[in-house]
Design a protein around this motif. Structure first.
Motif, PDB file in Angstrom:
ATOM      1  N   ILE A  77       0.826  -1.206   0.000  1.00  0.00           N
ATOM      2  CA  ILE A  77       0.000   0.000   0.000  1.00  0.00           C
ATOM      3  C   ILE A  77       0.864   1.262   0.000  1.00  0.00           C
ATOM      4  O   ILE A  77       0.448   2.305  -0.502  1.00  0.00           O
ATOM      5  CB  ILE A  77      -0.940   0.012   1.221  1.00  0.00           C
ATOM      6  CG1 ILE A  77      -1.791  -1.244   1.220  1.00  0.00           C
ATOM      7  CG2 ILE A  77      -1.826   1.239   1.218  1.00  0.00           C
ATOM      8  CD1 ILE A  77      -2.695  -1.365   2.414  1.00  0.00           C
ATOM      9  N   ARG A 194      -9.377   0.193  -0.740  1.00  0.00           N
ATOM     10  CA  ARG A 194      -8.288  -0.736  -0.398  1.00  0.00           C
ATOM     11  C   ARG A 194      -7.698  -0.418   0.975  1.00  0.00           C
ATOM     12  O   ARG A 194      -7.380  -1.335   1.753  1.00  0.00           O
ATOM     13  CB  ARG A 194      -7.195  -0.648  -1.480  1.00  0.00           C
ATOM     14  CG  ARG A 194      -6.035  -1.603  -1.259  1.00  0.00           C
ATOM     15  CD  ARG A 194      -6.502  -3.046  -1.311  1.00  0.00           C
ATOM     16  NE  ARG A 194      -5.400  -3.947  -1.014  1.00  0.00           N
ATOM     17  CZ  ARG A 194      -5.005  -4.267   0.207  1.00  0.00           C
ATOM     18  NH1 ARG A 194      -5.630  -3.742   1.265  1.00  0.00           N
ATOM     19  NH2 ARG A 194      -4.011  -5.111   0.395  1.00  0.00           N
ATOM     20  N   TYR A 197     -10.061  -1.559   3.673  1.00  0.00           N
ATOM     21  CA  TYR A 197     -10.019  -3.021   3.814  1.00  0.00           C
ATOM     22  C   TYR A 197      -8.894  -3.431   4.763  1.00  0.00           C
ATOM     23  O   TYR A 197      -9.076  -4.266   5.655  1.00  0.00           O
ATOM     24  CB  TYR A 197      -9.824  -3.668   2.441  1.00  0.00           C
ATOM     25  CG  TYR A 197      -9.609  -5.163   2.499  1.00  0.00           C
ATOM     26  CD1 TYR A 197     -10.597  -6.011   2.991  1.00  0.00           C
ATOM     27  CD2 TYR A 197      -8.422  -5.728   2.055  1.00  0.00           C
ATOM     28  CE1 TYR A 197     -10.400  -7.375   3.044  1.00  0.00           C
ATOM     29  CE2 TYR A 197      -8.217  -7.092   2.102  1.00  0.00           C
ATOM     30  CZ  TYR A 197      -9.215  -7.915   2.595  1.00  0.00           C
ATOM     31  OH  TYR A 197      -9.008  -9.263   2.645  1.00  0.00           O
ATOM     32  N   ASP A 224     -10.428  -6.182  -2.207  1.00  0.00           N
ATOM     33  CA  ASP A 224      -8.968  -6.242  -2.354  1.00  0.00           C
ATOM     34  C   ASP A 224      -8.544  -6.144  -3.814  1.00  0.00           C
ATOM     35  O   ASP A 224      -7.840  -5.208  -4.215  1.00  0.00           O
ATOM     36  CB  ASP A 224      -8.470  -7.554  -1.738  1.00  0.00           C
ATOM     37  CG  ASP A 224      -6.953  -7.656  -1.716  1.00  0.00           C
ATOM     38  OD1 ASP A 224      -6.280  -6.699  -2.154  1.00  0.00           O
ATOM     39  OD2 ASP A 224      -6.425  -8.679  -1.260  1.00  0.00           O
ATOM     40  N   GLU A 228      -7.472  -2.420  -6.449  1.00  0.00           N
ATOM     41  CA  GLU A 228      -6.098  -2.285  -6.946  1.00  0.00           C
ATOM     42  C   GLU A 228      -6.045  -2.308  -8.467  1.00  0.00           C
ATOM     43  O   GLU A 228      -5.254  -1.584  -9.077  1.00  0.00           O
ATOM     44  CB  GLU A 228      -5.219  -3.394  -6.367  1.00  0.00           C
ATOM     45  CG  GLU A 228      -4.959  -3.236  -4.889  1.00  0.00           C
ATOM     46  CD  GLU A 228      -3.894  -4.182  -4.379  1.00  0.00           C
ATOM     47  OE1 GLU A 228      -3.381  -4.996  -5.175  1.00  0.00           O
ATOM     48  OE2 GLU A 228      -3.566  -4.102  -3.175  1.00  0.00           O
TER      49      GLU A 228
END
Length: 252
Positions: A77, A194, A197, A224, A228
């Motif tokens: 991340i 994201r 999460y 997820d 991305e």
């Protein structure tokens, strides 16, 4: 037979092996102004490829998801956030004179330090989280580290979002910069899903938010995988569309 994590890893491996090539193309075409953003997008793709490969290897040999795979999944991340900050910064070039303190170097330093601190806490928390010898107190401390890291990531995202919103108050002179900021807005929306999460995984004790065991395929795809993919695709599409931005600046 691959479980949920293995199937997700295969999809990630296929997507990011392809995505790394247009990311490298954008890095080459955007030149000096785009070095930070596109460079870290390439790093993000590489981390995802390596992490997915580890998970696939573990799954194919019936091993439990390794600590290395878990750490790589969590630290990915950081380059994701830094890349979007860098690409947003590239789109500010023609409006820096209006508010240099907002669109200049200082905000990027804050973003970098915030990401490094957040990922250090998350990685350390996950590294120690499942040690057999851990006491209840140790587990709570490590869980608190992951929670604090996730909250800090959300704060960094919010800071970037505020700067992006303020940037719309000023007209951009170059077509390429307008294309970039549109991609950044889409990527920002995908990125917050994201980050949430990862953060909620430390607060909500359900299978859906467990990074190691995961949830159903549908849950993992929505929370997820898809964010991305949207994030990466939006930035690559904007980067390719604005590939001549370097020459626009030279012709100005």
């Amino acid at each position: 037979m691959f479980n949920t994590a293995g199937k997700i890893a295969i999809a990630q491996l296929a997507f990011f092996i392809i995505a790394i090539f247009p990311a490298l193309y954008c890095l080459f075409k955007h030149g000096q102004h785009g070095l930070l953003g596109w460079g870290f997008l390439c790093v993000f793709c590489i981390i995802r490829i390596v992490g997915a490969a580890i998970i696939v290897s573990d799954e194919s040999t019936n091993k439990t998801l390794s600590e290395a795979g878990l750490i790589i999944a969590s630290v990915a991340i950081a380059p994701l956030i830094i890349s979007i900050g860098g690409i947003a910064h590239e789109s500010y070039t023609s409006i820096k004179s209006h508010r240099r303190i907002i669109f200049g170097f200082l905000p990027h330093v804050v973003v970098h330090f915030g990401c490094v601190a957040a990922i250090a806490m998350i990685a350390l928390g996950y590294t120690k989280f499942e040690k057999i010898a851990s006491t209840t107190s140790d587990m709570k401390t490590r869980l608190d580290m992951v929670r604090a890291g996730g909250i800090l990531l959300l704060a960094v995202w919010l800071g970037i979002a505020v700067i992006v919103a303020v940037s719309f108050l000023y007209p951009r002179d170059l077509r390429g910069e307008k294309q970039l900021i549109r991609g950044v807005v889409v990527a920002m929306l995908a990125m917050v899903v994201r980050i949430l999460y990862t953060t909620l995984g430390a607060f909500i004790k359900t299978a859906s938010f467990n990074l190691r065991t995961g949830g159903t395929i549908a849950e993992k795809v929505v929370l997820d995988l898809l964010p991305e993919f949207i994030f990466t695709f939006a930035l690559l599409a904007a980067g390719i569309a604005s590939r001549n931005l370097k020459y626009e600046r030279e012709m100005k």
